[in-house]
Design an enzyme around this catalytic site. Structure first.
Site, PDB file in Angstrom:
ATOM      1  N   ASP A  60      52.203 -65.346  24.383  1.00 40.89           N
ATOM      2  CA  ASP A  60      52.617 -65.872  25.691  1.00 40.89           C
ATOM      3  C   ASP A  60      53.937 -65.201  26.030  1.00 40.89           C
ATOM      4  O   ASP A  60      54.942 -65.395  25.331  1.00 40.89           O
ATOM      5  CB  ASP A  60      52.776 -67.403  25.608  1.00 40.89           C
ATOM      6  CG  ASP A  60      53.165 -68.017  26.955  1.00 40.89           C
ATOM      7  OD1 ASP A  60      53.764 -67.319  27.803  1.00 40.89           O
ATOM      8  OD2 ASP A  60      52.866 -69.207  27.149  1.00 40.89           O
ATOM      9  N   ASN A  87      51.010 -55.828  30.873  1.00 45.56           N
ATOM     10  CA  ASN A  87      50.089 -56.086  31.982  1.00 45.56           C
ATOM     11  C   ASN A  87      50.116 -57.541  32.468  1.00 45.56           C
ATOM     12  O   ASN A  87      49.833 -57.793  33.636  1.00 45.56           O
ATOM     13  CB  ASN A  87      48.669 -55.722  31.525  1.00 45.56           C
ATOM     14  CG  ASN A  87      47.608 -56.264  32.455  1.00 45.56           C
ATOM     15  OD1 ASN A  87      47.366 -55.716  33.536  1.00 45.56           O
ATOM     16  ND2 ASN A  87      46.973 -57.367  32.065  1.00 45.56           N
ATOM     17  N   TYR A 163      56.468 -62.427  44.494  1.00 50.11           N
ATOM     18  CA  TYR A 163      55.681 -61.419  43.782  1.00 50.11           C
ATOM     19  C   TYR A 163      56.206 -60.001  44.024  1.00 50.11           C
ATOM     20  O   TYR A 163      56.458 -59.247  43.077  1.00 50.11           O
ATOM     21  CB  TYR A 163      54.209 -61.519  44.198  1.00 50.11           C
ATOM     22  CG  TYR A 163      53.308 -60.571  43.445  1.00 50.11           C
ATOM     23  CD1 TYR A 163      52.884 -60.860  42.156  1.00 50.11           C
ATOM     24  CD2 TYR A 163      52.880 -59.379  44.024  1.00 50.11           C
ATOM     25  CE1 TYR A 163      52.060 -59.990  41.463  1.00 50.11           C
ATOM     26  CE2 TYR A 163      52.057 -58.503  43.341  1.00 50.11           C
ATOM     27  CZ  TYR A 163      51.646 -58.813  42.063  1.00 50.11           C
ATOM     28  OH  TYR A 163      50.840 -57.942  41.370  1.00 50.11           O
ATOM     29  N   LYS A 167      58.039 -57.403  41.215  1.00 51.93           N
ATOM     30  CA  LYS A 167      57.559 -56.078  40.810  1.00 51.93           C
ATOM     31  C   LYS A 167      58.597 -54.993  41.144  1.00 51.93           C
ATOM     32  O   LYS A 167      58.686 -53.974  40.456  1.00 51.93           O
ATOM     33  CB  LYS A 167      56.214 -55.778  41.480  1.00 51.93           C
ATOM     34  CG  LYS A 167      55.077 -56.699  41.030  1.00 51.93           C
ATOM     35  CD  LYS A 167      54.731 -56.541  39.554  1.00 51.93           C
ATOM     36  CE  LYS A 167      53.490 -57.336  39.168  1.00 51.93           C
ATOM     37  NZ  LYS A 167      53.127 -57.224  37.752  1.00 51.93           N
TER      38      LYS A 167
HETATM   39  N1  NAP Z   1      44.696 -57.486  41.204  1.00 49.12           N
HETATM   40  C1  NAP Z   1      45.509 -56.789  41.958  1.00 49.12           C
HETATM   41  O1  NAP Z   1      45.233 -56.528  43.148  1.00 49.12           O
HETATM   42  C2  NAP Z   1      46.809 -56.251  41.401  1.00 49.12           C
HETATM   43  C3  NAP Z   1      47.525 -55.335  42.183  1.00 49.12           C
HETATM   44  C4  NAP Z   1      48.719 -54.844  41.703  1.00 49.12           C
HETATM   45  C5  NAP Z   1      49.171 -55.251  40.456  1.00 49.12           C
HETATM   46  N2  NAP Z   1      48.462 -56.150  39.713  1.00 49.12           N
HETATM   47  C6  NAP Z   1      49.009 -56.533  38.421  1.00 49.12           C
HETATM   48  O2  NAP Z   1      48.046 -56.286  37.418  1.00 49.12           O
HETATM   49  C7  NAP Z   1      48.302 -57.141  36.293  1.00 49.12           C
HETATM   50  C8  NAP Z   1      46.989 -57.783  35.853  1.00 49.12           C
HETATM   51  O3  NAP Z   1      46.545 -58.628  36.908  1.00 49.12           O
HETATM   52  P1  NAP Z   1      45.002 -58.883  37.224  1.00 49.12           P
HETATM   53  O4  NAP Z   1      44.787 -58.472  38.628  1.00 49.12           O
HETATM   54  O5  NAP Z   1      44.149 -58.334  36.153  1.00 49.12           O
HETATM   55  O6  NAP Z   1      44.980 -60.483  37.227  1.00 49.12           O
HETATM   56  P2  NAP Z   1      44.260 -61.570  36.301  1.00 49.12           P
HETATM   57  O7  NAP Z   1      42.835 -61.254  36.148  1.00 49.12           O
HETATM   58  O8  NAP Z   1      44.668 -62.879  36.898  1.00 49.12           O
HETATM   59  O9  NAP Z   1      44.954 -61.373  34.882  1.00 49.12           O
HETATM   60  C9  NAP Z   1      46.269 -61.775  34.631  1.00 49.12           C
HETATM   61  C10 NAP Z   1      46.460 -61.853  33.133  1.00 49.12           C
HETATM   62  O10 NAP Z   1      47.816 -62.233  32.850  1.00 49.12           O
HETATM   63  C11 NAP Z   1      47.785 -63.287  31.908  1.00 49.12           C
HETATM   64  N3  NAP Z   1      48.980 -64.116  31.898  1.00 49.12           N
HETATM   65  C12 NAP Z   1      49.492 -64.892  32.880  1.00 49.12           C
HETATM   66  N4  NAP Z   1      50.591 -65.529  32.430  1.00 49.12           N
HETATM   67  C13 NAP Z   1      50.767 -65.150  31.141  1.00 49.12           C
HETATM   68  C14 NAP Z   1      51.699 -65.464  30.130  1.00 49.12           C
HETATM   69  N5  NAP Z   1      52.694 -66.350  30.341  1.00 49.12           N
HETATM   70  N6  NAP Z   1      51.601 -64.859  28.914  1.00 49.12           N
HETATM   71  C15 NAP Z   1      50.591 -64.000  28.676  1.00 49.12           C
HETATM   72  N7  NAP Z   1      49.652 -63.673  29.564  1.00 49.12           N
HETATM   73  C16 NAP Z   1      49.743 -64.242  30.796  1.00 49.12           C
HETATM   74  C17 NAP Z   1      46.538 -64.092  32.285  1.00 49.12           C
HETATM   75  O11 NAP Z   1      46.179 -64.974  31.227  1.00 49.12           O
HETATM   76  P3  NAP Z   1      45.353 -66.358  31.503  1.00 49.12           P
HETATM   77  O12 NAP Z   1      43.911 -65.968  31.684  1.00 49.12           O
HETATM   78  O13 NAP Z   1      45.616 -67.153  30.267  1.00 49.12           O
HETATM   79  O14 NAP Z   1      45.939 -66.960  32.752  1.00 49.12           O
HETATM   80  C18 NAP Z   1      45.567 -62.949  32.493  1.00 49.12           C
HETATM   81  O15 NAP Z   1      45.077 -62.493  31.273  1.00 49.12           O
HETATM   82  C19 NAP Z   1      49.361 -58.136  36.749  1.00 49.12           C
HETATM   83  O16 NAP Z   1      50.634 -57.733  36.261  1.00 49.12           O
HETATM   84  C20 NAP Z   1      49.316 -58.018  38.261  1.00 49.12           C
HETATM   85  O17 NAP Z   1      50.539 -58.373  38.868  1.00 49.12           O
HETATM   86  C21 NAP Z   1      47.285 -56.658  40.169  1.00 49.12           C
END
Ligand code: NAP
Length: 238
Positions: A60, A87, A163, A167
């Site tokens: 975490d 990530n 957010y 970033k």
């Molecule tokens: N999707 C987009 O459009 C997008 C665009 C730009 C950047 N990003 C970035 O890409 C990264 C991955 O996001 P995603 O889109 O794949 O979203 P996602 O499917 O919601 O995945 C987020 C991950 O972060 C984990 N997480 C949240 N809080 C945490 C904590 N305290 N300790 C450890 N893990 C934690 C979640 O775990 P749980 O399942 O336990 O909640 C999940 O595994 C993020 O940094 C996000 O900001 C995403």
């Protein structure tokens, strides 16, 4: 305990971009640690879609104790870490910036900013033992001040005080680490807009497309860039 395989750890890897990144790195024959905060979700992901040879580690990013335990668990398995992919991240409630108070920002910064520093700082001793240490911070085009200032760009119209600013802070953290850590490759990845749980699957890219920028930076050749911000097509303006 000397490994020939490249060793990587990906945080927040039980789903979304993190899981796809683990799957792709493991597919290269790397030794990959799938880090997740929830034990059940992490074990299920590591045993299933992540692929062969992936090991779960509980982590975490908001907890000093959890991160310290993860470092200890990894150090018992390997003598170094070559690639750290920060990530894990959370999205905000999409409120008008005028309606957000400091506590709302603090909760999100705890994951997206302080969490990345907590994890990076704790894994530095293992990373320093690598011949080619790489750190990838998963950022966002929403962090680009250039895009935010350009009315022709979609980022201009997307207001998210918590957010986007988290970033942008992460991008400067990348720049700081890159200059402070000679021999490291520390870069920020813009994954575009992939459909994941974070955006309730409204994104226009696939997770595979989104992970491309992360994979590129995780698999840089020696002598490749450091201190940069890259999408799958190349540099993103700060
Ligand atoms: N999707 C987009 O459009 C997008 C665009 C730009 C950047 N990003 C970035 O890409 C990264 C991955 O996001 P995603 O889109 O794949 O979203 P996602 O499917 O919601 O995945 C987020 C991950 O972060 C984990 N997480 C949240 N809080 C945490 C904590 N305290 N300790 C450890 N893990 C934690 C979640 O775990 P749980 O399942 O336990 O909640 C999940 O595994 C993020 O940094 C996000 O900001 C995403």
């Amino acid at each position: 305990m000397t490994q020939e395989k490249t060793v990587a750890l990906v945080t927040g890897a039980n789903k979304g971009l993190g899981l796809e990144t683990v799957r792709r790195l493991a597919g290269r024959g790397w030794q990959v640690f799938l880090a997740a905060r929830d034990r059940r979700r992490g074990i299920e992901a590591a045993a299933g879609p992540a692929g062969e040879g992936v090991e779960f580690v509980e982590l975490d990013v908001t907890s000093d104790d959890s991160v310290a335990a993860a470092v200890k668990a990894v150090a018992e398995r390997v003598d170094r870490l070559d690639v750290l992919v920060n990530n894990a991240g959370v999205g905000g409630p999409l409120l008008d910036p005028a309606d957000m108070d400091a506590d709302m920002l603090r909760a999100l910064y705890e994951v997206n900013v302080f969490g990345q520093v907590r994890v990076t700082h704790a894994f530095l001793p293992l990373l320093r033992r690598s011949r080619q240490p790489r750190i990838v911070m998963v950022s966002s085009a929403l962090a680009s001040l250039t895009h935010a200032g350009d009315p022709a760009r979609p980022e201009h119209g997307f207001l998210s005080l918590d957010y986007a600013s988290s970033k942008a802070a992460l991008n400067m953290i990348v720049s700081q680490y890159a200059r402070a850590l000679p021999g490291f490759q520390v870069n920020a990845a813009d994954p575009g807009n992939p459909a994941t749980d974070m955006n309730h699957h409204t994104g226009v890219h696939t997770v595979a497309e989104g992970a491309a920028a992360i994979i590129r930076l995780a698999t840089l050749d020696p002598g490749g860039p450091t201190g940069g911000f890259f999408g799958s097509d190349g540099p993103v303006p700060w």
